[in-house]
Design an enzyme around this catalytic site. Sequence first.
Site, PDB file in Angstrom:
ATOM      1  N   VAL A 110     -11.320   2.771  -3.530  1.00  0.00           N
ATOM      2  CA  VAL A 110     -11.025   2.268  -4.873  1.00  0.00           C
ATOM      3  C   VAL A 110     -12.059   1.191  -5.220  1.00  0.00           C
ATOM      4  CG1 VAL A 110      -9.308   1.196  -6.377  1.00  0.00           C
ATOM      5  CG2 VAL A 110      -8.564   2.731  -4.539  1.00  0.00           C
ATOM      6  N   ASP A 151       0.850  -1.195   0.000  1.00  0.00           N
ATOM      7  CA  ASP A 151       0.000   0.000   0.000  1.00  0.00           C
ATOM      8  C   ASP A 151       0.889   1.250   0.000  1.00  0.00           C
ATOM      9  OD1 ASP A 151      -3.220   0.514   0.960  1.00  0.00           O
ATOM     10  OD2 ASP A 151      -1.823   2.201   1.104  1.00  0.00           O
ATOM     11  N   ILE A 152       0.492   2.240  -0.777  1.00  0.00           N
ATOM     12  CA  ILE A 152       1.289   3.463  -0.922  1.00  0.00           C
ATOM     13  C   ILE A 152       1.247   4.319   0.349  1.00  0.00           C
ATOM     14  CG2 ILE A 152      -0.473   5.018  -1.873  1.00  0.00           C
ATOM     15  CD1 ILE A 152       1.572   5.728  -4.083  1.00  0.00           C
ATOM     16  N   ASN A 202     -12.846  -3.517   2.681  1.00  0.00           N
ATOM     17  CA  ASN A 202     -13.790  -2.415   2.815  1.00  0.00           C
ATOM     18  C   ASN A 202     -14.789  -2.492   1.667  1.00  0.00           C
ATOM     19  OD1 ASN A 202     -12.654  -1.179   5.121  1.00  0.00           O
ATOM     20  ND2 ASN A 202     -11.075  -0.212   3.872  1.00  0.00           N
ATOM     21  N   HIS A 241      -6.874  -5.686   2.486  1.00  0.00           N
ATOM     22  CA  HIS A 241      -5.706  -5.130   3.164  1.00  0.00           C
ATOM     23  C   HIS A 241      -5.143  -6.211   4.083  1.00  0.00           C
ATOM     24  CE1 HIS A 241      -6.765  -0.774   2.392  1.00  0.00           C
ATOM     25  NE2 HIS A 241      -7.953  -1.330   2.235  1.00  0.00           N
ATOM     26  N   HIS A 250     -10.493  -5.410  -3.079  1.00  0.00           N
ATOM     27  CA  HIS A 250      -9.136  -5.551  -2.545  1.00  0.00           C
ATOM     28  C   HIS A 250      -9.192  -5.884  -1.066  1.00  0.00           C
ATOM     29  CE1 HIS A 250     -10.305  -1.298  -2.223  1.00  0.00           C
ATOM     30  NE2 HIS A 250      -9.588  -1.256  -1.099  1.00  0.00           N
TER      31      HIS A 250
END
Length: 119
Positions: free
Chosen positions: A95, A29-30, A86, A101, A99
């Site tokens: 987004v 993750d950025i 999420n 996390h 996805h």
Amino acid sequence: METVFSKIIEGTIPSKKVFENERILAFYDIEPAAPVHVLIIPKKFIASMNDVTPEDLPLIAEIHSVAQQIAAELGIADSGYRLINNCGPDSGQAVPHLHYHLLGGAKLGALTGNSASHA
Ligand code: AMP
């Protein structure tokens, strides 16, 4: 649908990859929320958990297997970790591409920032 994650999959946006096969991509993750913060995504476009179909369930199972493998490789399998999805506005999903996390590497905080109520 074109999103930041579809661009990461096609390589037009760079990412620091942790895992890749024909169906799944995992990358750091950025904006890490923990010492280890990896995003695991299907390459197939699925907007959110609400859009997962029965046909997708083998893919979802494989994502769990990949999460397990990455946790072991990054040394957090025994110390512990969270795998979080999420879905939708209240979750803060930013987004619209499914996805998960994978978070670990330190004692993690409360599960949500809000006080919970079953009332
Ligand atoms: P969510 O709020 O569940 O939709 O999470 C989206 C996550 O994507 C956030 O934690 C962002 O920091 C992360 N993110 C957004 N753009 C990038 C990117 N280019 N590379 C890596 N992670 C990103």
